[in-house]
Motif scaffolding. Structure first.
Motif, PDB file in Angstrom:
ATOM      1  N   PHE A  86       0.850  -1.176   0.000  1.00  0.00           N
ATOM      2  CA  PHE A  86       0.000   0.000   0.000  1.00  0.00           C
ATOM      3  C   PHE A  86       0.890   1.231   0.000  1.00  0.00           C
ATOM      4  CE2 PHE A  86      -2.707  -3.323   1.447  1.00  0.00           C
ATOM      5  CZ  PHE A  86      -4.011  -2.954   1.134  1.00  0.00           C
ATOM      6  N   ARG A  87       0.329   2.373  -0.350  1.00  0.00           N
ATOM      7  CA  ARG A  87       1.093   3.611  -0.306  1.00  0.00           C
ATOM      8  C   ARG A  87       0.205   4.760   0.139  1.00  0.00           C
ATOM      9  NH1 ARG A  87       2.146   4.666  -6.813  1.00  0.00           N
ATOM     10  NH2 ARG A  87      -0.006   5.288  -7.356  1.00  0.00           N
ATOM     11  N   GLN A  88       0.845   5.775   0.698  1.00  0.00           N
ATOM     12  CA  GLN A  88       0.122   6.946   1.170  1.00  0.00           C
ATOM     13  C   GLN A  88       0.932   8.193   0.839  1.00  0.00           C
ATOM     14  OE1 GLN A  88      -0.970   6.872   5.324  1.00  0.00           O
ATOM     15  NE2 GLN A  88      -2.629   8.335   4.981  1.00  0.00           N
ATOM     16  N   ALA A  89       0.367   9.042  -0.003  1.00  0.00           N
ATOM     17  CA  ALA A  89       0.991  10.299  -0.380  1.00  0.00           C
ATOM     18  C   ALA A  89       0.543  11.398   0.575  1.00  0.00           C
ATOM     19  CB  ALA A  89       0.626  10.658  -1.815  1.00  0.00           C
ATOM     20  N   PRO A  90       1.300  12.490   0.668  1.00  0.00           N
ATOM     21  CA  PRO A  90       0.912  13.595   1.549  1.00  0.00           C
ATOM     22  C   PRO A  90      -0.483  14.111   1.239  1.00  0.00           C
ATOM     23  CG  PRO A  90       3.163  13.886   0.809  1.00  0.00           C
ATOM     24  CD  PRO A  90       2.593  12.742   0.011  1.00  0.00           C
ATOM     25  N   GLY A  91      -1.313  14.199   2.257  1.00  0.00           N
ATOM     26  CA  GLY A  91      -2.666  14.688   2.089  1.00  0.00           C
ATOM     27  C   GLY A  91      -3.628  13.700   1.460  1.00  0.00           C
ATOM     28  N   LYS A  92      -3.186  12.476   1.227  1.00  0.00           N
ATOM     29  CA  LYS A  92      -4.023  11.464   0.601  1.00  0.00           C
ATOM     30  C   LYS A  92      -4.267  10.291   1.551  1.00  0.00           C
ATOM     31  CE  LYS A  92      -3.935  13.604  -3.403  1.00  0.00           C
ATOM     32  NZ  LYS A  92      -5.152  14.210  -4.007  1.00  0.00           N
ATOM     33  N   GLU A  93      -5.296   9.514   1.242  1.00  0.00           N
ATOM     34  CA  GLU A  93      -5.577   8.314   2.012  1.00  0.00           C
ATOM     35  C   GLU A  93      -4.687   7.174   1.538  1.00  0.00           C
ATOM     36  OE1 GLU A  93     -10.333   9.210   2.864  1.00  0.00           O
ATOM     37  OE2 GLU A  93      -9.711   7.393   1.820  1.00  0.00           O
ATOM     38  N   ARG A  94      -4.492   6.199   2.410  1.00  0.00           N
ATOM     39  CA  ARG A  94      -3.703   5.040   2.043  1.00  0.00           C
ATOM     40  C   ARG A  94      -4.422   4.245   0.958  1.00  0.00           C
ATOM     41  NH1 ARG A  94      -0.895   1.804   6.862  1.00  0.00           N
ATOM     42  NH2 ARG A  94      -0.305   4.006   7.163  1.00  0.00           N
ATOM     43  N   GLU A  95      -3.692   3.869  -0.098  1.00  0.00           N
ATOM     44  CA  GLU A  95      -4.295   3.183  -1.216  1.00  0.00           C
ATOM     45  C   GLU A  95      -3.569   1.884  -1.552  1.00  0.00           C
ATOM     46  OE1 GLU A  95      -4.151   5.403  -4.847  1.00  0.00           O
ATOM     47  OE2 GLU A  95      -1.988   5.733  -4.745  1.00  0.00           O
ATOM     48  N   PHE A  96      -4.321   0.975  -2.104  1.00  0.00           N
ATOM     49  CA  PHE A  96      -3.801  -0.316  -2.520  1.00  0.00           C
ATOM     50  C   PHE A  96      -2.897  -0.168  -3.736  1.00  0.00           C
ATOM     51  CE2 PHE A  96      -4.336  -3.952  -5.417  1.00  0.00           C
ATOM     52  CZ  PHE A  96      -3.845  -4.976  -4.626  1.00  0.00           C
ATOM     53  N   VAL A  97      -1.789  -0.908  -3.747  1.00  0.00           N
ATOM     54  CA  VAL A  97      -0.859  -0.888  -4.869  1.00  0.00           C
ATOM     55  C   VAL A  97      -0.819  -2.247  -5.569  1.00  0.00           C
ATOM     56  CG1 VAL A  97       1.528  -0.575  -5.605  1.00  0.00           C
ATOM     57  CG2 VAL A  97       0.561   0.899  -3.824  1.00  0.00           C
ATOM     58  N   ALA A  98      -0.502  -3.294  -4.822  1.00  0.00           N
ATOM     59  CA  ALA A  98      -0.384  -4.637  -5.391  1.00  0.00           C
ATOM     60  C   ALA A  98      -0.406  -5.666  -4.281  1.00  0.00           C
ATOM     61  CB  ALA A  98       0.906  -4.769  -6.216  1.00  0.00           C
ATOM     62  N   ALA A  99      -0.751  -6.899  -4.629  1.00  0.00           N
ATOM     63  CA  ALA A  99      -0.755  -7.986  -3.658  1.00  0.00           C
ATOM     64  C   ALA A  99      -0.529  -9.308  -4.365  1.00  0.00           C
ATOM     65  CB  ALA A  99      -2.070  -8.016  -2.873  1.00  0.00           C
ATOM     66  N   ILE A 100      -0.107 -10.303  -3.586  1.00  0.00           N
ATOM     67  CA  ILE A 100       0.158 -11.625  -4.127  1.00  0.00           C
ATOM     68  C   ILE A 100      -0.300 -12.687  -3.143  1.00  0.00           C
ATOM     69  CG2 ILE A 100       2.513 -11.628  -3.209  1.00  0.00           C
ATOM     70  CD1 ILE A 100       3.321 -13.239  -5.730  1.00  0.00           C
ATOM     71  N   SER A 101      -0.863 -13.769  -3.673  1.00  0.00           N
ATOM     72  CA  SER A 101      -1.281 -14.899  -2.867  1.00  0.00           C
ATOM     73  C   SER A 101      -0.179 -15.939  -2.830  1.00  0.00           C
ATOM     74  CB  SER A 101      -2.564 -15.518  -3.438  1.00  0.00           C
ATOM     75  OG  SER A 101      -2.879 -16.733  -2.785  1.00  0.00           O
ATOM     76  N   ARG A 102       0.177 -16.371  -1.641  1.00  0.00           N
ATOM     77  CA  ARG A 102       1.223 -17.386  -1.504  1.00  0.00           C
ATOM     78  C   ARG A 102       0.750 -18.778  -1.887  1.00  0.00           C
ATOM     79  NH1 ARG A 102       4.885 -16.278   3.925  1.00  0.00           N
ATOM     80  NH2 ARG A 102       5.949 -14.393   3.155  1.00  0.00           N
ATOM     81  N   SER A 103      -0.564 -18.980  -1.925  1.00  0.00           N
ATOM     82  CA  SER A 103      -1.091 -20.296  -2.224  1.00  0.00           C
ATOM     83  C   SER A 103      -1.027 -20.638  -3.706  1.00  0.00           C
ATOM     84  CB  SER A 103      -2.530 -20.413  -1.722  1.00  0.00           C
ATOM     85  OG  SER A 103      -3.374 -19.487  -2.380  1.00  0.00           O
ATOM     86  N   ASP A 104      -1.310 -19.671  -4.572  1.00  0.00           N
ATOM     87  CA  ASP A 104      -1.334 -19.949  -6.005  1.00  0.00           C
ATOM     88  C   ASP A 104      -0.549 -18.939  -6.840  1.00  0.00           C
ATOM     89  OD1 ASP A 104      -4.774 -18.762  -6.588  1.00  0.00           O
ATOM     90  OD2 ASP A 104      -2.968 -17.746  -5.855  1.00  0.00           O
ATOM     91  N   ASP A 105       0.124 -17.993  -6.194  1.00  0.00           N
ATOM     92  CA  ASP A 105       0.936 -16.974  -6.861  1.00  0.00           C
ATOM     93  C   ASP A 105       0.125 -16.013  -7.720  1.00  0.00           C
ATOM     94  OD1 ASP A 105       3.708 -19.248  -7.335  1.00  0.00           O
ATOM     95  OD2 ASP A 105       3.390 -17.753  -5.765  1.00  0.00           O
ATOM     96  N   SER A 106      -1.162 -15.971  -7.508  1.00  0.00           N
ATOM     97  CA  SER A 106      -1.972 -15.004  -8.231  1.00  0.00           C
ATOM     98  C   SER A 106      -1.664 -13.603  -7.717  1.00  0.00           C
ATOM     99  CB  SER A 106      -3.464 -15.313  -8.077  1.00  0.00           C
ATOM    100  OG  SER A 106      -3.864 -15.232  -6.719  1.00  0.00           O
TER     101      SER A 106
END
Length: 126
Positions: free
Chosen positions: A37-57
């Protein structure tokens, strides 16, 4: 019982590349979902990327798809975020996050992640 530590942030020129790392440690078993996740000044925290360890999706935010790549090195218990073609709007504090509770999809809400790192600053100059 799970600790996450980010590293690799810094100052880069627009169009450049950077690799962030997230080291995972603790006495518990491995987490099932890991993300950034990332959070810029004055902004809300936002999703960037994710990965599942079970199937690598993987899942990516539209704003970074095609430029960022998420991956894991299970032997080193480390997650990476490879960032290419960086833009000034990518400037933010980047946080590593993890979820253990089983889900059948990749969450994009920060409230659904159970463990967090302290963040690493990424600054992209124009």
């Amino acid at each position: 019982q799970v600790q996450l530590v980010e590293s690799g942030g810094g100052l880069v020129q627009a169009g450049g590349s950077l690799r962030l790392s997230c080291a995972v440690s603790g006495r518990t078993v491995s987490t099932n979902i890991m993300g950034w996740f990332r959070q810029a000044p004055g902004k809300e925290r936002e999703f960037v990327a994710a990965i599942s360890r079970s199937d690598d999706s993987t899942s990516y935010a539209d704003s970074v798809k095609g430029r960022f790549t998420i991956s894991t090195d299970n032997a080193k218990n480390t997650m990476y975020l490879h960032m290419n073609s960086l833009k000034p709007e990518d400037t933010a504090v980047y946080y590593c996050a993890a979820r253990w509770t089983v889900v059948t999809w990749i969450p994009t809400s920060s409230q659904l992640y159970e463990y967090w790192g302290q963040g690493t600053q990424v600054t992209v100059s124009s």
